[in-house]
Design an enzyme around this catalytic site. Structure first.
Site, short mmCIF file in Angstrom:
data_model
loop_
_atom_site.label_atom_id
_atom_site.label_comp_id
_atom_site.label_asym_id
_atom_site.label_seq_id
_atom_site.Cartn_x
_atom_site.Cartn_y
_atom_site.Cartn_z
N PRO A 127 0.69 -1.31 0.05
CA PRO A 127 -0.29 0.08 -0.05
C PRO A 127 0.83 1.31 0.04
O PRO A 127 0.60 2.12 -0.67
CB PRO A 127 -0.66 0.01 1.16
CG PRO A 127 -1.00 -1.74 1.60
CD PRO A 127 0.09 -2.08 1.04
N GLU A 156 4.23 -3.07 -13.25
CA GLU A 156 5.66 -3.18 -13.74
C GLU A 156 6.36 -2.07 -14.13
O GLU A 156 7.16 -1.86 -14.96
CB GLU A 156 5.46 -4.42 -14.78
CG GLU A 156 5.19 -5.52 -14.52
CD GLU A 156 5.56 -6.68 -15.40
OE1 GLU A 156 6.56 -6.84 -15.97
OE2 GLU A 156 4.45 -7.43 -15.57
C1 LIG Z 1 -4.15 -3.94 -12.97
C2 LIG Z 1 -2.93 -4.00 -11.86
C3 LIG Z 1 -2.18 -5.24 -11.60
C4 LIG Z 1 -1.16 -5.32 -10.83
N1 LIG Z 1 -0.56 -6.61 -10.51
C5 LIG Z 1 0.51 -6.42 -9.64
C6 LIG Z 1 1.20 -7.63 -9.16
O1 LIG Z 1 0.78 -8.80 -9.79
N2 LIG Z 1 2.16 -7.81 -8.36
C7 LIG Z 1 2.71 -6.59 -7.73
O2 LIG Z 1 3.43 -6.63 -7.12
N3 LIG Z 1 2.33 -5.31 -8.25
C8 LIG Z 1 0.92 -5.39 -8.89
N4 LIG Z 1 0.45 -3.97 -9.33
C9 LIG Z 1 1.09 -2.68 -8.72
C10 LIG Z 1 1.80 -1.92 -9.71
O3 LIG Z 1 3.20 -2.41 -10.03
C11 LIG Z 1 1.61 -0.42 -9.00
O4 LIG Z 1 0.41 -0.02 -8.99
C12 LIG Z 1 2.83 0.38 -9.64
O5 LIG Z 1 4.00 0.06 -9.49
C13 LIG Z 1 2.54 2.01 -9.08
O6 LIG Z 1 2.55 1.92 -7.74
P1 LIG Z 1 1.29 2.66 -7.00
O7 LIG Z 1 0.10 2.10 -7.75
O8 LIG Z 1 1.55 2.58 -5.50
O9 LIG Z 1 1.62 3.97 -7.53
P2 LIG Z 1 2.74 5.29 -6.72
O10 LIG Z 1 3.85 4.47 -6.65
O11 LIG Z 1 1.92 5.83 -5.80
O12 LIG Z 1 2.94 6.17 -8.30
C14 LIG Z 1 1.88 6.94 -8.71
C15 LIG Z 1 2.30 7.70 -9.69
O13 LIG Z 1 3.45 8.61 -9.61
C16 LIG Z 1 4.24 8.80 -10.59
N5 LIG Z 1 5.62 8.20 -10.16
C17 LIG Z 1 6.05 7.43 -9.63
N6 LIG Z 1 7.31 7.05 -9.32
C18 LIG Z 1 7.64 8.39 -10.04
C19 LIG Z 1 9.19 8.78 -10.42
N7 LIG Z 1 10.22 8.45 -9.74
N8 LIG Z 1 8.96 9.88 -11.03
C20 LIG Z 1 8.18 10.53 -11.47
N9 LIG Z 1 6.78 10.17 -11.32
C21 LIG Z 1 6.78 8.99 -10.46
C22 LIG Z 1 3.91 7.74 -11.84
O14 LIG Z 1 3.04 8.64 -12.56
C23 LIG Z 1 3.00 7.03 -11.00
O15 LIG Z 1 1.83 6.19 -11.83
C24 LIG Z 1 -0.57 -3.92 -10.24
C25 LIG Z 1 -1.25 -2.72 -10.31
C26 LIG Z 1 -2.35 -2.77 -11.31
C27 LIG Z 1 -3.07 -1.43 -11.46
#
Ligand SMILES: Cc1cc2nc3c(=O)[nH]c(=O)nc-3n(C[C@H](O)[C@H](O)[C@H](O)COP(=O)(O)OP(=O)(O)OC[C@H]3O[C@@H](n4cnc5c(N)ncnc54)[C@H](O)[C@@H]3O)c2cc1C
Length: 382
Positions: free
Chosen positions: A130, A364
């Site tokens: 989370p 990913e």
């Molecule tokens: C349909 C779906 C399936 C998934 N399946 C899996 C799975 O099987 N296993 C697993 O472990 N995870 C899974 N995920 C999780 C996914 O990898 C994460 O949602 C993703 O890594 C983004 O993390 P977050 O949602 O916490 O967003 P945050 O980390 O809060 O990021 C939000 C946004 O911030 C921006 N951001 C983040 N970092 C940076 C940066 N360094 N520089 C500039 N902008 C940035 C990007 O626009 C990003 O989209 C899944 C997600 C979805 C939506």
């Protein structure tokens, strides 16, 4: 006839071309499946794909170990995605979920692969939390050594196949060092005591997805993949193989959108002539075809580079994923435009592609994160 001339590119061998042809014919006969109950549909798809031998490339063959063939993974994902997004999802997760075991597992751990390659066990990859999605190195879940066991405590979220998986590869902090160097990877079978499904998550393109909670769940020390502290490196190596394949799935969605649009503009008459005769429509089609070809070049360049011996393809895979997923979104949006009202009608193929593509730009490694990865590689600060 849809354009398949890319298969003549020098990135491929004849075995890839034959695979594309055989799989396309199989898909035309067997897909799409009914998606109304996604858990049941995914279980059926894994079993169907396994019975027909399509899951074999997702993991190493324990009887005949060799490297994963990324071109095969990409062609399979592209073809499945073109026919049915859920079939692509079922295939992809068997690979992502077991990637750590293929690349770093012991022979004993690799016995799981006999089942996942046959479609008899479903796998999941549990990295995100989370409070740490993009910022993986800051994960909070812990795994504490206790005698011959590790005790896992914390939460994982957005876990694809969460709720239907038979095994989870779980990353947790073991504390050898702060940040990325203090994380390890574990195999956690579903049904492990004190591993629970805290919540099922619903998204715009439904597939099995859950938040998992580990309330001091115990696994034997033999569940550790690689060495303590290797987890981050293991996760990145897995993503290095599978990131280009996300681009391939996006390419499959984009190709389907282009193929449907070509049909649409040829058949539909506007102002007394086929839409295809309107120059602005031709402009849309040209943009779409250009984006599809450019994405394919980047995806298959990354796959070929990995298959022909590169140790890491971080730059190539990030470029392939970023470009193919962002451009597929644009191609599909143009397809919606060309389809008019039908493009947004629930149940229409273009409407479902519009929903399917969006998450690929987030998971990913979000598009912004891919830009950071590319910049670091190009500037030389990686
Ligand atoms: C349909 C779906 C399936 C998934 N399946 C899996 C799975 O099987 N296993 C697993 O472990 N995870 C899974 N995920 C999780 C996914 O990898 C994460 O949602 C993703 O890594 C983004 O993390 P977050 O949602 O916490 O967003 P945050 O980390 O809060 O990021 C939000 C946004 O911030 C921006 N951001 C983040 N970092 C940076 C940066 N360094 N520089 C500039 N902008 C940035 C990007 O626009 C990003 O989209 C899944 C997600 C979805 C939506």
């Amino acid at each position: 006839m849809p354009d398949r001339s890319f298969l003549n590119w020098p990135f491929f061998e004849d075995r890839h071309r034959k695979l594309a042809e055989r799989l396309d014919a199989w898909c035309a006969k067997n897909l799409p499946v009914d998606h109304r109950d996604v858990d049941a549909a995914c279980r059926d798809l894994v079993s169907m794909l396994g019975r027909n031998g399509w899951l074999k490339p997702t993991a190493l063959d324990p009887a005949n170990p060799g490297p994963l063939d990324v071109r095969t993974l990409c062609i399979t994902r592209e073809t499945l995605a073109r026919h049915d997004g859920l079939a692509d999802f079922a295939f992809a997760m068997q690979g992502l979920g077991t990637g750590a075991i293929s690349l770093f597992g012991t022979p004993d751990q690799q016995r799981w692969l006999e089942k996942t390659r046959a479609g008899e066990a479903i796998s999941a990859f549990a990295l995100s939390e989370p409070r740490s999605g993009s910022d993986v190195a800051n994960m909070e879940m812990t795994a504490a050594r206790d005698g011959n066991d590790y005790v896992l405590s914390g939460e994982k979220t957005w876990i694809s196949n969460g709720g239907i998986a038979d095994l989870y590869v779980v990353f947790a902090r073991t504390g050898e060092a702060p940040g990325a160097k203090g994380i390890s990877a574990f195999i956690v079978p579903a049904g492990t005591k004190d591993l629970g499904i805290a919540e099922r998550l619903e998204v715009i393109a439904p597939h099995p997805l859950a938040r998992l909670c580990f309330d001091n769940a115990r696994v034997p020390a033999s569940a550790l993949i690689g060495k303590p502290g290797d987890g981050f490196r293991i996760a990145m190596s897995v993503l290095d193989v599978f990131r280009s394949t996300v681009g391939a799935a996006a390419l499959g969605f984009a190709r389907r959108a282009l193929d449907e649009s070509i049909k649409r503009v040829a058949e539909r008459k506007l102002f007394g002539a086929p839409m295809a005769e309107l120059q602005m429509v031709q402009g849309h089609i040209a943009d779409m075809a250009l984006d599809v070809d450019a994405a394919a070049l980047l995806v298959y360049r990354a796959a070929w580079t990995k298959d022909t011996g590169a140790a890491r393809v971080t730059r190539e895979a990030a470029m392939a994923k970023l470009f193919a997923t962002d451009k597929a979104q644009e191609v599909i949006d143009e397809a919606v435009q060309l389809h008019g009202g039908d493009g947004v009608r629930k149940g229409h193929i273009i409407e479902s592609l519009y929903r399917e593509i969006r998450a690929l730009r987030i998971y990913e490694g979000a598009s912004d994160v891919q830009k950071v990865v590319i910049a670091r590689q190009v500037i030389g600060t990686a």
